[in-house]
Every structure is written in structure tokens, then in C-alpha cells.
Design a protein around this motif. Sequence first.
Motif, PDB file in Angstrom:
ATOM      1  N   ALA A  13      -5.360  69.683   7.125  1.00 46.24           N
ATOM      2  CA  ALA A  13      -6.589  69.361   7.471  1.00 46.24           C
ATOM      3  C   ALA A  13      -7.748  70.341   7.547  1.00 46.24           C
ATOM      4  O   ALA A  13      -8.814  70.135   7.577  1.00 46.24           O
ATOM      5  N   GLY A  14      -7.274  71.621   7.767  1.00 42.52           N
ATOM      6  CA  GLY A  14      -7.919  72.732   7.922  1.00 42.52           C
ATOM      7  C   GLY A  14      -7.588  73.678   9.148  1.00 42.52           C
ATOM      8  O   GLY A  14      -6.354  73.724   9.419  1.00 42.52           O
ATOM      9  N   SER A  15      -8.242  74.377   9.517  1.00 42.43           N
ATOM     10  CA  SER A  15      -7.914  75.284  10.796  1.00 42.43           C
ATOM     11  C   SER A  15      -9.060  75.295  11.795  1.00 42.43           C
ATOM     12  O   SER A  15     -10.240  75.106  11.422  1.00 42.43           O
ATOM     13  N   THR A  65     -12.742  74.912  10.165  1.00 46.27           N
ATOM     14  CA  THR A  65     -13.005  75.257   8.634  1.00 46.27           C
ATOM     15  C   THR A  65     -12.279  74.294   7.981  1.00 46.27           C
ATOM     16  O   THR A  65     -10.635  74.406   8.108  1.00 46.27           O
ATOM     17  N   PRO A  66     -12.452  73.721   7.005  1.00 45.12           N
ATOM     18  CA  PRO A  66     -11.745  72.911   6.092  1.00 45.12           C
ATOM     19  C   PRO A  66     -11.065  73.654   5.302  1.00 45.12           C
ATOM     20  O   PRO A  66     -11.291  74.868   4.931  1.00 45.12           O
ATOM     21  N   PRO A  67      -9.914  72.865   4.501  1.00 50.47           N
ATOM     22  CA  PRO A  67      -9.105  73.785   3.763  1.00 50.47           C
ATOM     23  C   PRO A  67      -9.791  74.237   2.474  1.00 50.47           C
ATOM     24  O   PRO A  67     -10.987  73.480   2.271  1.00 50.47           O
ATOM     25  N   ALA A 136      -6.204  63.728  12.070  1.00 51.14           N
ATOM     26  CA  ALA A 136      -5.462  64.987  11.632  1.00 51.14           C
ATOM     27  C   ALA A 136      -6.341  66.205  12.319  1.00 51.14           C
ATOM     28  O   ALA A 136      -5.838  67.270  12.883  1.00 51.14           O
ATOM     29  N   LYS A 137      -7.786  66.055  11.908  1.00 56.46           N
ATOM     30  CA  LYS A 137      -8.591  66.979  12.383  1.00 56.46           C
ATOM     31  C   LYS A 137      -8.408  67.129  13.977  1.00 56.46           C
ATOM     32  O   LYS A 137      -8.439  68.232  14.605  1.00 56.46           O
ATOM     33  N   TRP A 138      -8.724  66.212  14.968  1.00 57.76           N
ATOM     34  CA  TRP A 138      -8.484  65.946  16.095  1.00 57.76           C
ATOM     35  C   TRP A 138      -7.306  66.498  16.763  1.00 57.76           C
ATOM     36  O   TRP A 138      -7.222  67.279  17.535  1.00 57.76           O
TER      37      TRP A 138
END
Length: 318
Positions: A13-15, A65-67, A136-138
Amino acid sequence: MTGQGRGETSGSAGSVVTEIRSVNNRGLKIILRTSDSVSEYEPKIESLVRQHLHRGSVTVQVRFTPPPGADLPRINADAVRSYAEQLAQVADSLAMGDAVTSTNIDLAHLMQMPGVLEPPSAGSQGRSEEVEASLAKWVLIQESVESALDRFKQMRSDEAVAMAESIEQDMTLIQARCEAIAKRSPQVVVRYQERLRERIDKALAENGLSLADPVDLIREVQLFADRSDISEELTRLGSHLGLMRGVLVGDSDSAETTPRESASRGEAVGRKLDFIIQELNRETNTIGSKAGDAEIAEHVVEIKCAIERMRELVQNLE
């Protein structure tokens, strides 16, 4: 208490990078600094921080930061095709022939037309997919914040150990001064009796009189002894010091527990110690006002200095 911690997590989902910093404050004040993509999670982040921290002015900065490619605008192919067809139709209607064809249309110009570029998520996800992406982000944010909190609390724990050791030194000093006061206290009454007898004898001699009945002298000395009795205050001071040591180590029945073990438990002991210090100060002021002796007053001043040093530490101790 001061401290800082940093946590980093990454996934599909990113970092997420979380940085936590704190300066001294008697209560808990949380300052959140997040990007727009994280702002919707601020209540959850604050709730998570409050579960771990109880004192300090805490600044929490969360960066997401998104993928790669996920944050790029989406090209609406239908809109591009529609613009190209309309241009060709206009060319035919103006009898421009092959002046405008699919091969010589400038795509860069088409990209600037309204509706060609859309936000990354526009129309690309259904409701269930959006919920899964948000969850997923949370998860990434939570892991990052908890990682930063772990490092943050470890730093504060190390600082708390040094603070507890300093407080212990001041308590030892206070105890030694109390023992000196207890040893000096009986001499205060004797010294008062001697000074009173000297003044009475001098006054009688100047007037050619003699002391017929010493009962009044004895009564006056007894009244002074009652007024200046500080045994109860000294007992309470000793009791407060014992209670304070118990709070510092986290177990009043375990004298073998070290300050480091206590600090590692993460117990919010600052407010308890603050209250005990208020009681220490109250008993010390009473001793100073009742004793009426220069030597005891000197001990009282040193005790109050130690109490003030402990107060400054305790107000920031968690």
C-alpha cells in the motif's frame, strides 16, 4: 520528559515514516503533523499515542508515500479518443482533407484538455476495494507509529533511570538532614531553658529580688517544648520518603527493585510523586516554623533545596 523516536514501515500500500519528539510538560499535549493523505487517520493516531504516553508536549509527524506509479493521474482513454474523433470531424467539415489525422494529432495538447487526466483513484476502485486500501494504509500507519513509540519510550526510560537515581540521592540527603534535626531537637529545649533562666536571673538581680517558686519557669519551658515539638513532623517526613521510594520502584514491599526496572514498567508515577513532594514540603515548612533554632533552620534550607530539585524532575517524570 524529553525524547524522540522514529519508525518506518512499507508494504504494497506504500510506505510510512513516523517521527515523535517530546519536550517537558506537566500534562499531555499532542501536536499532529500529517499530510493530506493521512489526515483522515489523525483521531486514530492520537488515540494510539494516548495509550502509551501520559506526559509531555509531544509532536507526532506522519508521512505517507504511495507505491511507485500509484499517485500518477489516470488517463481517460475514452476522452482522448473522443477529442481525436471530434478534431477529425471538424477537419472534414472545413474541407481540410488529411490536414488532421490520427497520426498528426498532438497528444501533448490533448493531455491538456478537460477531463483527460483524472485523479489516481477516480473510477478505478469499487467501494470494497477502497475499504481494503484504507485498511491496508492504516495498518502501515499503525505499525510505523508503534515502532516510533517503542523507540521513543526506550529513550525516555533511560532518561527516567537517571532522574530516579538523582531523586534517590536527594532523598538520602533529606533523610540524613532529618536525623541531624532529630538529634538536635532535644538540645533546643535545654538551650531555651538555659537562656530563659539567665534572663530571669539577670532581671531579678537588677531589681534585688530572688526566685521564690520555679514553677512558672518550668511551666514556660514545658509550653515551649510542646510548641516546638517536631517529632510528628519528622516521623511523617520519614513515612513520605518511604512511600516515595515505593512509588519509584513500583512496589513498596520490594526494596530490591532498581530504578531501571521501575522505569521499564512504563508506569505513570509522576503525579503520585508530585503529590508526595507537596507533603514533604508542607512538613518541612512546619519544622522550620516550630523549631526556632539556627542549626535546624540550616538543615531545613538544605531539605527544601533538595525538595525543589526533586520537584523539577518529578513534574516531568512519567
